[in-house]
Design a protein around this motif. Structure first.
Motif, PDB file in Angstrom:
ATOM      1  N   VAL A   1      -8.910 -30.967 -21.205  1.00 46.99           N
ATOM      2  CA  VAL A   1      -8.184 -30.396 -22.335  1.00 46.99           C
ATOM      3  C   VAL A   1      -9.135 -30.076 -23.492  1.00 46.99           C
ATOM      4  CG1 VAL A   1      -5.991 -31.463 -21.706  1.00 46.99           C
ATOM      5  CG2 VAL A   1      -7.622 -32.719 -23.143  1.00 46.99           C
ATOM      6  N   GLY A   2      -8.580 -29.431 -24.501  1.00 42.52           N
ATOM      7  CA  GLY A   2      -9.325 -29.162 -25.723  1.00 42.52           C
ATOM      8  C   GLY A   2      -9.802 -27.729 -25.840  1.00 42.52           C
ATOM      9  N   HIS A   3      -9.620 -27.148 -27.011  1.00 43.55           N
ATOM     10  CA  HIS A   3     -10.037 -25.757 -27.221  1.00 43.55           C
ATOM     11  C   HIS A   3     -10.726 -25.541 -28.556  1.00 43.55           C
ATOM     12  CE1 HIS A   3      -5.858 -26.078 -28.738  1.00 43.55           C
ATOM     13  NE2 HIS A   3      -6.313 -25.306 -29.715  1.00 43.55           N
ATOM     14  N   GLU A   4     -11.006 -26.601 -29.301  1.00 43.47           N
ATOM     15  CA  GLU A   4     -11.792 -26.491 -30.529  1.00 43.47           C
ATOM     16  C   GLU A   4     -13.112 -27.213 -30.301  1.00 43.47           C
ATOM     17  OE1 GLU A   4      -9.451 -26.371 -34.539  1.00 43.47           O
ATOM     18  OE2 GLU A   4      -8.718 -28.083 -33.410  1.00 43.47           O
ATOM     19  N   PHE A   5     -14.189 -26.466 -30.125  1.00 45.75           N
ATOM     20  CA  PHE A   5     -15.460 -27.120 -29.828  1.00 45.75           C
ATOM     21  C   PHE A   5     -16.631 -26.233 -30.221  1.00 45.75           C
ATOM     22  CE2 PHE A   5     -14.302 -24.709 -26.075  1.00 45.75           C
ATOM     23  CZ  PHE A   5     -15.494 -24.217 -25.569  1.00 45.75           C
ATOM     24  N   MET A   6     -17.779 -26.873 -30.368  1.00 43.47           N
ATOM     25  CA  MET A   6     -19.019 -26.165 -30.673  1.00 43.47           C
ATOM     26  C   MET A   6     -20.172 -26.989 -30.116  1.00 43.47           C
ATOM     27  SD  MET A   6     -19.746 -26.970 -34.697  1.00 43.47           S
ATOM     28  CE  MET A   6     -21.373 -26.215 -34.557  1.00 43.47           C
ATOM     29  N   GLY A   7     -21.351 -26.409 -30.097  1.00 37.32           N
ATOM     30  CA  GLY A   7     -22.489 -27.170 -29.616  1.00 37.32           C
ATOM     31  C   GLY A   7     -23.728 -26.323 -29.440  1.00 37.32           C
ATOM     32  N   GLU A   8     -24.607 -26.798 -28.579  1.00 36.32           N
ATOM     33  CA  GLU A   8     -25.909 -26.177 -28.354  1.00 36.32           C
ATOM     34  C   GLU A   8     -25.964 -25.557 -26.962  1.00 36.32           C
ATOM     35  OE1 GLU A   8     -30.534 -27.654 -27.780  1.00 36.32           O
ATOM     36  OE2 GLU A   8     -29.183 -28.816 -29.067  1.00 36.32           O
ATOM     37  N   VAL A   9     -26.486 -24.355 -26.889  1.00 36.71           N
ATOM     38  CA  VAL A   9     -26.642 -23.674 -25.599  1.00 36.71           C
ATOM     39  C   VAL A   9     -27.750 -24.366 -24.806  1.00 36.71           C
ATOM     40  CG1 VAL A   9     -27.228 -21.498 -24.456  1.00 36.71           C
ATOM     41  CG2 VAL A   9     -25.875 -21.475 -26.578  1.00 36.71           C
ATOM     42  N   VAL A  10     -27.433 -24.788 -23.574  1.00 36.01           N
ATOM     43  CA  VAL A  10     -28.436 -25.433 -22.727  1.00 36.01           C
ATOM     44  C   VAL A  10     -28.769 -24.615 -21.479  1.00 36.01           C
ATOM     45  CG1 VAL A  10     -27.928 -27.771 -23.520  1.00 36.01           C
ATOM     46  CG2 VAL A  10     -26.655 -26.836 -21.580  1.00 36.01           C
ATOM     47  N   GLU A  11     -27.955 -23.599 -21.195  1.00 39.25           N
ATOM     48  CA  GLU A  11     -28.229 -22.734 -20.042  1.00 39.25           C
ATOM     49  C   GLU A  11     -27.477 -21.425 -20.240  1.00 39.25           C
ATOM     50  OE1 GLU A  11     -28.012 -22.880 -15.105  1.00 39.25           O
ATOM     51  OE2 GLU A  11     -27.248 -24.568 -16.315  1.00 39.25           O
ATOM     52  N   VAL A  12     -28.119 -20.314 -19.831  1.00 34.12           N
ATOM     53  CA  VAL A  12     -27.462 -19.011 -19.926  1.00 34.12           C
ATOM     54  C   VAL A  12     -27.583 -18.283 -18.591  1.00 34.12           C
ATOM     55  CG1 VAL A  12     -27.761 -18.731 -22.413  1.00 34.12           C
ATOM     56  CG2 VAL A  12     -29.548 -17.932 -20.864  1.00 34.12           C
ATOM     57  N   GLY A  13     -26.579 -17.462 -18.306  1.00 30.93           N
ATOM     58  CA  GLY A  13     -26.614 -16.645 -17.105  1.00 30.93           C
ATOM     59  C   GLY A  13     -27.606 -15.509 -17.231  1.00 30.93           C
ATOM     60  N   ALA A  14     -27.964 -14.939 -16.087  1.00 32.87           N
ATOM     61  CA  ALA A  14     -29.013 -13.915 -16.042  1.00 32.87           C
ATOM     62  C   ALA A  14     -28.651 -12.655 -16.815  1.00 32.87           C
ATOM     63  CB  ALA A  14     -29.311 -13.559 -14.584  1.00 32.87           C
ATOM     64  N   ASP A  15     -27.346 -12.376 -16.978  1.00 31.08           N
ATOM     65  CA  ASP A  15     -26.923 -11.139 -17.645  1.00 31.08           C
ATOM     66  C   ASP A  15     -26.563 -11.342 -19.110  1.00 31.08           C
ATOM     67  OD1 ASP A  15     -27.153  -9.744 -15.196  1.00 31.08           O
ATOM     68  OD2 ASP A  15     -25.159 -10.443 -14.600  1.00 31.08           O
ATOM     69  N   ASN A  16     -26.741 -12.544 -19.609  1.00 31.09           N
ATOM     70  CA  ASN A  16     -26.362 -12.842 -20.990  1.00 31.09           C
ATOM     71  C   ASN A  16     -27.546 -12.578 -21.921  1.00 31.09           C
ATOM     72  OD1 ASN A  16     -25.623 -14.053 -23.460  1.00 31.09           O
ATOM     73  ND2 ASN A  16     -24.374 -15.598 -22.438  1.00 31.09           N
ATOM     74  N   LYS A  17     -27.456 -11.506 -22.681  1.00 29.30           N
ATOM     75  CA  LYS A  17     -28.538 -11.122 -23.593  1.00 29.30           C
ATOM     76  C   LYS A  17     -28.287 -11.582 -25.035  1.00 29.30           C
ATOM     77  CE  LYS A  17     -30.265  -9.018 -20.059  1.00 29.30           C
ATOM     78  NZ  LYS A  17     -31.306  -9.716 -19.262  1.00 29.30           N
ATOM     79  N   LYS A  18     -27.111 -12.129 -25.292  1.00 29.60           N
ATOM     80  CA  LYS A  18     -26.761 -12.531 -26.658  1.00 29.60           C
ATOM     81  C   LYS A  18     -27.326 -13.897 -27.020  1.00 29.60           C
ATOM     82  CE  LYS A  18     -22.746 -13.584 -29.613  1.00 29.60           C
ATOM     83  NZ  LYS A  18     -21.278 -13.501 -29.763  1.00 29.60           N
ATOM     84  N   LEU A  19     -27.282 -14.839 -26.063  1.00 27.73           N
ATOM     85  CA  LEU A  19     -27.619 -16.229 -26.356  1.00 27.73           C
ATOM     86  C   LEU A  19     -28.924 -16.638 -25.693  1.00 27.73           C
ATOM     87  CD1 LEU A  19     -24.124 -17.928 -25.863  1.00 27.73           C
ATOM     88  CD2 LEU A  19     -25.143 -17.055 -27.986  1.00 27.73           C
ATOM     89  N   LYS A  20     -29.544 -17.658 -26.273  1.00 28.97           N
ATOM     90  CA  LYS A  20     -30.716 -18.271 -25.658  1.00 28.97           C
ATOM     91  C   LYS A  20     -30.574 -19.783 -25.769  1.00 28.97           C
ATOM     92  CE  LYS A  20     -33.680 -18.139 -29.796  1.00 28.97           C
ATOM     93  NZ  LYS A  20     -32.596 -17.780 -30.719  1.00 28.97           N
ATOM     94  N   VAL A  21     -31.273 -20.492 -24.929  1.00 28.83           N
ATOM     95  CA  VAL A  21     -31.240 -21.949 -24.956  1.00 28.83           C
ATOM     96  C   VAL A  21     -31.659 -22.434 -26.351  1.00 28.83           C
ATOM     97  CG1 VAL A  21     -32.292 -24.053 -24.022  1.00 28.83           C
ATOM     98  CG2 VAL A  21     -31.620 -22.185 -22.487  1.00 28.83           C
ATOM     99  N   GLY A  22     -30.886 -23.352 -26.895  1.00 30.88           N
ATOM    100  CA  GLY A  22     -31.164 -23.892 -28.222  1.00 30.88           C
ATOM    101  C   GLY A  22     -30.289 -23.336 -29.320  1.00 30.88           C
ATOM    102  N   ASP A  23     -29.610 -22.200 -29.081  1.00 28.99           N
ATOM    103  CA  ASP A  23     -28.709 -21.638 -30.092  1.00 28.99           C
ATOM    104  C   ASP A  23     -27.558 -22.602 -30.367  1.00 28.99           C
ATOM    105  OD1 ASP A  23     -30.120 -19.284 -30.401  1.00 28.99           O
ATOM    106  OD2 ASP A  23     -28.834 -18.111 -29.060  1.00 28.99           O
ATOM    107  N   ARG A  24     -27.189 -22.723 -31.643  1.00 26.26           N
ATOM    108  CA  ARG A  24     -25.966 -23.430 -32.014  1.00 26.26           C
ATOM    109  C   ARG A  24     -24.829 -22.418 -32.094  1.00 26.26           C
ATOM    110  NH1 ARG A  24     -26.031 -25.781 -37.423  1.00 26.26           N
ATOM    111  NH2 ARG A  24     -24.190 -27.005 -36.853  1.00 26.26           N
ATOM    112  N   VAL A  25     -23.706 -22.746 -31.483  1.00 28.00           N
ATOM    113  CA  VAL A  25     -22.588 -21.810 -31.461  1.00 28.00           C
ATOM    114  C   VAL A  25     -21.263 -22.544 -31.649  1.00 28.00           C
ATOM    115  CG1 VAL A  25     -23.729 -20.097 -29.990  1.00 28.00           C
ATOM    116  CG2 VAL A  25     -22.401 -21.933 -28.931  1.00 28.00           C
ATOM    117  N   VAL A  26     -20.321 -21.835 -32.267  1.00 19.81           N
ATOM    118  CA  VAL A  26     -18.910 -22.217 -32.243  1.00 19.81           C
ATOM    119  C   VAL A  26     -18.242 -21.319 -31.208  1.00 19.81           C
ATOM    120  CG1 VAL A  26     -16.753 -22.316 -33.543  1.00 19.81           C
ATOM    121  CG2 VAL A  26     -18.916 -22.863 -34.669  1.00 19.81           C
TER     122      VAL A  26
END
Length: 389
Positions: free
Chosen positions: A58-83
């Protein structure tokens, strides 16, 4: 990893479950640093929302640090903080291009079921029933975020989790509720419910220029917080909502009314409250419509009703004739979170508002199950719970 999981009505447990994995090139894996219990989660906890399964995270309010990204994801990188907004959006369908992110046409992986229930699909939502995709939620140590090249909001340096966490839901939800009212400088805005969404609606209405904001509830701590935000308050346990609203608006009624309560509305000493509870017990209706009825009755003719409070199924005895004959405008919907986040993030950075004001309890993830009860029963002055995995 550890996660809060649904095991039936009033049964949330902190379980050990498999870690999420990248499933699509646009995915990202987020290590959760903060998450929260939302009033909408209580509808699951109390058994009012269909489509939950044993073991759902459950739960839909969350944020944190990116630890892995898919090969086609150009927006995020490991270490980014996101909501991460609770509404999952593809960014490419017709509705997303129009900014209607909560009705994204592609993100609900149970689209066929949603089509049958609602007529057309809604967006996928995190941790919120299989009608909205059955996606694992964010009250967990890690979360897989689909369409992570669109949905997440990057957090600028210098802002704490507590300042930005609520950009994922309750701040833009309160904001959208007010924007839907088309606030004018002479407007009185009446808000039913002084929970977290109601608190943000109070502050949003004042930021957007309402002349007078009135907040209706019966919990002393909530009413005090609404007054601290600039609202006049009505305690429906101790005074007549109808008489006070008439007094505060010179008998005209509020021009704009906001239902920040939804399906589990409480009322005291009212026939329709008893009626709704009886109908619910007999499974003849799913939602209690007391607030909606009251708003239709008191709203000034040609006014607007805005409904961010969640409804899940069927309601009864709604005075639709009054709504039609008074010429009221009805605006509803889950929040188009990404439509508002740039503006709201700017307002946080400029110091116009610090959303952390709403937090009353911060605990570890393992204490989450007991905090569901504390939050639902409004014990210990609880208004908003933040969990730290």
């Amino acid at each position: 990893m550890r996660a809060l999981c649904y095991h039936g009505k009033k049964d949330i447990r902190c379980d050990t479950v498999p870690d999420p994995k990248i499933e699509d090139g646009r995915d990202a894996i987020i290590k959760v640093t903060s998450c929260a219990i939302c009033g909408s989660d209580l509808h699951l906890f109390d058994g009012f929302m269909p489509g939950m399964k044993e073991g759902d995270i459950v739960g839909h309010e969350f944020m944190g640090e990116v630890v892995e990204v898919g090969a086609d994801n150009k927006k995020l990188k490991v270490g980014d903080r996101v909501v991460v907004p609770f509404t999952i959006c593809c960014g490419e369908c017709d509705q997303c291009r129009r900014g209607n992110f909560s009705v994204c046409e592609r993100s609900n992986r149970n689209k066929d079921v949603a089509d049958k229930v609602f007529g057309h699909t809604t967006a996928g939502l995190f941790g919120y029933t299989h009608l909205t995709g059955g996606y694992p939620g964010g009250q967990a140590e890690y979360v897989r975020v689909p369409f992570a090249d669109v949905t997440p909001v990057k957090v600028p340096d210098g802002l704490t989790d507590e300042q930005v966490l609520f950009l994922g839901d309750i701040f833009p939800t309160g904001w959208q509720a007010v924007v839907q009212c088309d606030i004018q400088p002479t407007d009185t805005v009446a808000i039913w419910g002084a929970g977290p969404v109601g608190q943000f609606a109070v502050r949003s209405a004042l930021l957007l220029g309402a002349q007078q904001v009135i907040c209706i509830d019966h919990v002393p701590e909530r009413l005090a917080m609404a007054r601290a935000g600039g609202a006049i308050t009505i305690d429906f346990d101790n005074e007549s909502v109808l008489e006070r609203l008439a007094e505060l608006t010179q008998g005209k009624g509020p021009e704009k009314c906001i239902d920040a309560v939804g399906m589990e509305a409480h009322a005291t000493r009212t026939i329709d409250s008893v009626y709704d509870r009886a109908k619910q017990a007999l499974m003849l209706e799913s939602d209690r419509a007391h607030v909606l009825r009251e708003m239709i009755y008191v709203c000034r003719p040609a006014g607007t009703l805005s409904i961010p409070g969640v409804y899940g199924g069927l309601i009864d005895k709604v005075p639709f004739g009054a709504l039609m004959n008074k010429g009221l405008t009805l605006r509803t919907g889950q929040t188009h979170v990404n439509r508002w986040t740039d503006d709201l993030l700017r307002r946080i950075q400029e110091g116009q508002i610090d959303p952390s004001f709403v937090i009353t309890h911060t605990v570890g993830l393992e204490q989450g199950p007991q905090m569901y009860t504390t939050f639902r029963d409004k014990q210990d002055g609880c208004i908003k719970v933040v969990l730290k995995p």
